[in-house]
Design a protein around this motif. Structure first.
Motif, short mmCIF file in Angstrom:
data_model
loop_
_atom_site.label_atom_id
_atom_site.label_comp_id
_atom_site.label_asym_id
_atom_site.label_seq_id
_atom_site.Cartn_x
_atom_site.Cartn_y
_atom_site.Cartn_z
N GLY A 118 -25.81 39.67 -17.00
CA GLY A 118 -26.64 39.22 -18.11
C GLY A 118 -25.86 39.02 -19.39
N VAL A 119 -24.94 39.93 -19.69
CA VAL A 119 -24.11 39.79 -20.89
C VAL A 119 -23.25 38.53 -20.79
CG1 VAL A 119 -22.19 40.80 -22.19
CG2 VAL A 119 -24.08 42.25 -21.41
N LEU A 120 -22.72 38.26 -19.60
CA LEU A 120 -21.91 37.06 -19.40
C LEU A 120 -22.75 35.80 -19.60
CD1 LEU A 120 -19.21 35.84 -18.64
CD2 LEU A 120 -19.83 36.08 -16.24
N VAL A 121 -23.98 35.81 -19.10
CA VAL A 121 -24.87 34.67 -19.30
C VAL A 121 -25.18 34.47 -20.78
CG1 VAL A 121 -27.20 33.79 -18.86
CG2 VAL A 121 -25.88 34.79 -17.00
N GLU A 122 -25.42 35.56 -21.50
CA GLU A 122 -25.70 35.46 -22.93
C GLU A 122 -24.51 34.85 -23.68
OE1 GLU A 122 -28.88 39.11 -23.60
OE2 GLU A 122 -26.76 39.49 -23.90
N LEU A 123 -23.31 35.21 -23.30
CA LEU A 123 -22.13 34.62 -23.93
C LEU A 123 -22.03 33.13 -23.62
CD1 LEU A 123 -19.47 37.42 -23.29
CD2 LEU A 123 -20.50 36.80 -25.48
N ARG A 124 -22.36 32.77 -22.39
CA ARG A 124 -22.32 31.34 -22.02
C ARG A 124 -23.34 30.54 -22.81
NH1 ARG A 124 -22.27 31.86 -15.41
NH2 ARG A 124 -20.03 32.32 -15.14
N LEU A 125 -24.51 31.13 -23.04
CA LEU A 125 -25.56 30.41 -23.75
C LEU A 125 -25.20 30.12 -25.20
CD1 LEU A 125 -28.77 32.20 -22.39
CD2 LEU A 125 -28.04 29.86 -21.93
N LYS A 126 -24.23 30.87 -25.73
CA LYS A 126 -23.80 30.60 -27.10
C LYS A 126 -23.04 29.28 -27.19
CE LYS A 126 -25.63 34.44 -28.24
NZ LYS A 126 -26.27 34.69 -26.97
N GLY A 127 -22.59 28.76 -26.03
CA GLY A 127 -22.01 27.43 -25.98
C GLY A 127 -20.63 27.31 -26.57
N SER A 128 -19.89 28.39 -26.69
CA SER A 128 -18.56 28.33 -27.29
C SER A 128 -17.52 28.76 -26.26
CB SER A 128 -18.48 29.26 -28.51
OG SER A 128 -17.16 29.30 -29.01
N THR A 129 -16.42 28.01 -26.21
CA THR A 129 -15.33 28.37 -25.30
C THR A 129 -14.53 29.55 -25.84
OG1 THR A 129 -13.93 26.71 -26.37
CG2 THR A 129 -15.13 26.04 -24.38
#
Length: 456
Positions: free
Chosen positions: A50-61
């Motif tokens: 879930g934490v990894l998904v939340e980071l992905r949703l921020k849309g920043s590399t």
């Protein structure tokens, strides 16, 4: 992001190793811990996902802790947050399943904030995928949790109040976390706080009492916000009025029963509870009065509109993605059928790209399979991938078999079937939870073949 994924993988693997450990082989594991230990390990893996998904949703590399913290605590004044498209390589990730498992672990009577936090993340994930039916289903779960929590407000557990996390005297190592990094200790600690306990109540302008618990009025305020979002989500998927009314009527029944009970316990909060009931009634009126003439424009040739489902089976030559474990596992099980809801965005694309000699069902299957094919090609461009509606036996190619299935019940159902024209037989698929659901796809638990014989 690749560095983050690589660093989280050993931690996730460690939880899996502990879960698979037998007390007969390893004396570090107590027999009495086994039932709770398995749940803890599975939830730990789900939270990491879930934490990894939340980071992905921020849309920043890149990883800018201050920007991520602001995004985590921000909330739009109306509607939903806007997200970038997820990278193709995440297409097969069991991200929805992991987040729902994390949310399910936390109960409404002791851990409402954590439960809402993960349901909110799952809602954001569906928004990013433009799966508005699933957005509404997640919000319905939020509303149920909020109503049920009214009897347990004083029992809420808040991890930020845990001494070992917040007391620098008892945990002197806290001051050294991130001190050697360019962004510093303060940014790292603030970032960690935003993920440990996101300000879900403050996002909805909800008051927190002096005892650090939300008030009844605060929960009601958030309930009104959730009800507004439920109506907005259903409005994105036309043709769902019956389902929307069914859910809102259930919420209305729950809040009315709560008013009858809470009026004696919390007389000061009675007005707030009545405002929630009035808001639900107003949304029911809006949905009931929608012009029937504005029906779903892509309804064609026997399609069920937004309630269209397909059966997906992956078979043939197995890609590396399905051979070894990764940071987030795959939701498809190789050579096993899964039932997936087709979102409105896919149906709209199918309408605009339909060939003249192509049937509507063939067009849906082709459109739905396209991103699945592209996701595998993005990892292995040399792989031969074929989208089909049949089960092939060639082991030199990777096949993605997609076929439209029919739902057995008009509103919600666990059973789906497909009729084969070549011999008149029927294949029935049964999933765990009734669709529509907070998950956009589910594996088939039971697959039955029914032979239809002619009668003399």
């Amino acid at each position: 992001m690749e560095d983050v994924e690589c660093s989280l993988w050993p931690l996730r693997r460690a939880f899996a190793d502990v879960e698979e450990t037998s007390p007969y082989d390893d004396d570090r594991v107590d027999h009495q811990l086994l039932p709770s230990l398995t749940t803890l390990c599975r939830t730990g893996q789900a939270v990491i996902d879930g934490v990894l998904v939340e980071l992905r949703l921020k849309g920043s590399t890149g990883i800018n802790l201050e920007e991520i913290t602001k995004a985590q605590c921000s909330c739009p004044t109306s509607g939903f947050r806007q997200f970038h498209s997820l990278p193709p390589k995440t297409m097969y990730d069991a991200d929805e399943e992991s987040i729902l498992e994390a949310a399910t672990y936390f109960s409404h009577d002791t851990s409402l904030m954590q439960r809402l936090r993960w349901l909110s993340t799952l809602t954001d994930l569906h928004v990013a995928k433009k799966q508005w039916m699933e957005v509404a289903e997640c919000l319905i779960l939020c509303a149920h949790s909020l109503i049920k929590s009214l009897d347990h407000i004083s029992n809420f557990w808040r991890p930020s109040r845990f001494d070992l996390w917040s007391d620098y005297r008892r945990s002197p190592w806290l001051s050294s976390v991130g001190s050697t990094e360019s962004q510093g200790n303060a940014a790292v600690i603030e970032f960690a706080h935003s993920f440990l306990e996101p300000n879900v109540f403050n996002q909805h302008h909800t008051k927190i009492t002096a005892q650090h618990y939300p008030s009844v009025e605060g929960v009601c305020s958030m309930l009104i916000s959730v009800v507004n979002q439920i109506e907005a989500a259903y409005a994105e998927e036309d043709g769902t009025d019956d389902l929307a009314c069914s859910h809102l009527e259930e919420l209305l029944s729950m809040i009315t029963a709560t008013i009858n009970v809470e009026s004696r316990r919390y007389p000061d909060a009675l007005a707030a509870l009545r405002r929630v009931r009035a808001q639900i009634c107003s949304k029911l009126a809006i949905i009931s009065e929608r012009d029937v003439g504005k029906g779903w424009t892509t309804h064609q040739e026997g399609s069920n509109g937004p309630l269209t489902y397909v059966r997906v089976i992956l078979h043939g030559n197995r890609p590396q993605r399905f051979k070894e474990s990764t940071t987030i596992p795959t939701f498809f099980e190789w050579e096993m059928p899964s039932i997936c809801r087709v979102p409105k965005s896919t149906l709209m694309t199918a309408v605009s790209t339909k060939h003249e000699k192509e049937t509507w069902e063939e067009c849906i299957c082709r459109t739905f399979a396209k991103p699945l094919v592209e996701a595998l090609e993005s990892v292995d461009a040399n792989r031969s991938i074929v989208a089909t509606d049949e089960i092939a036996t060639d082991e030199t190619k990777t096949y993605i078999s997609v076929m439209v299935v029919q739902k057995k019940s008009s509103i919600k159902s666990r059973k789906f079937f497909v009729r084969h024209e070549r011999d008149g037989s029927i294949t029935e698929y049964t999933v765990a939870h009734k669709f529509p659901h907070a998950l956009s796809r589910q594996r088939s638990l039971i697959t039955s073949e029914i032979k239809v014989t002619g009668q003399k």
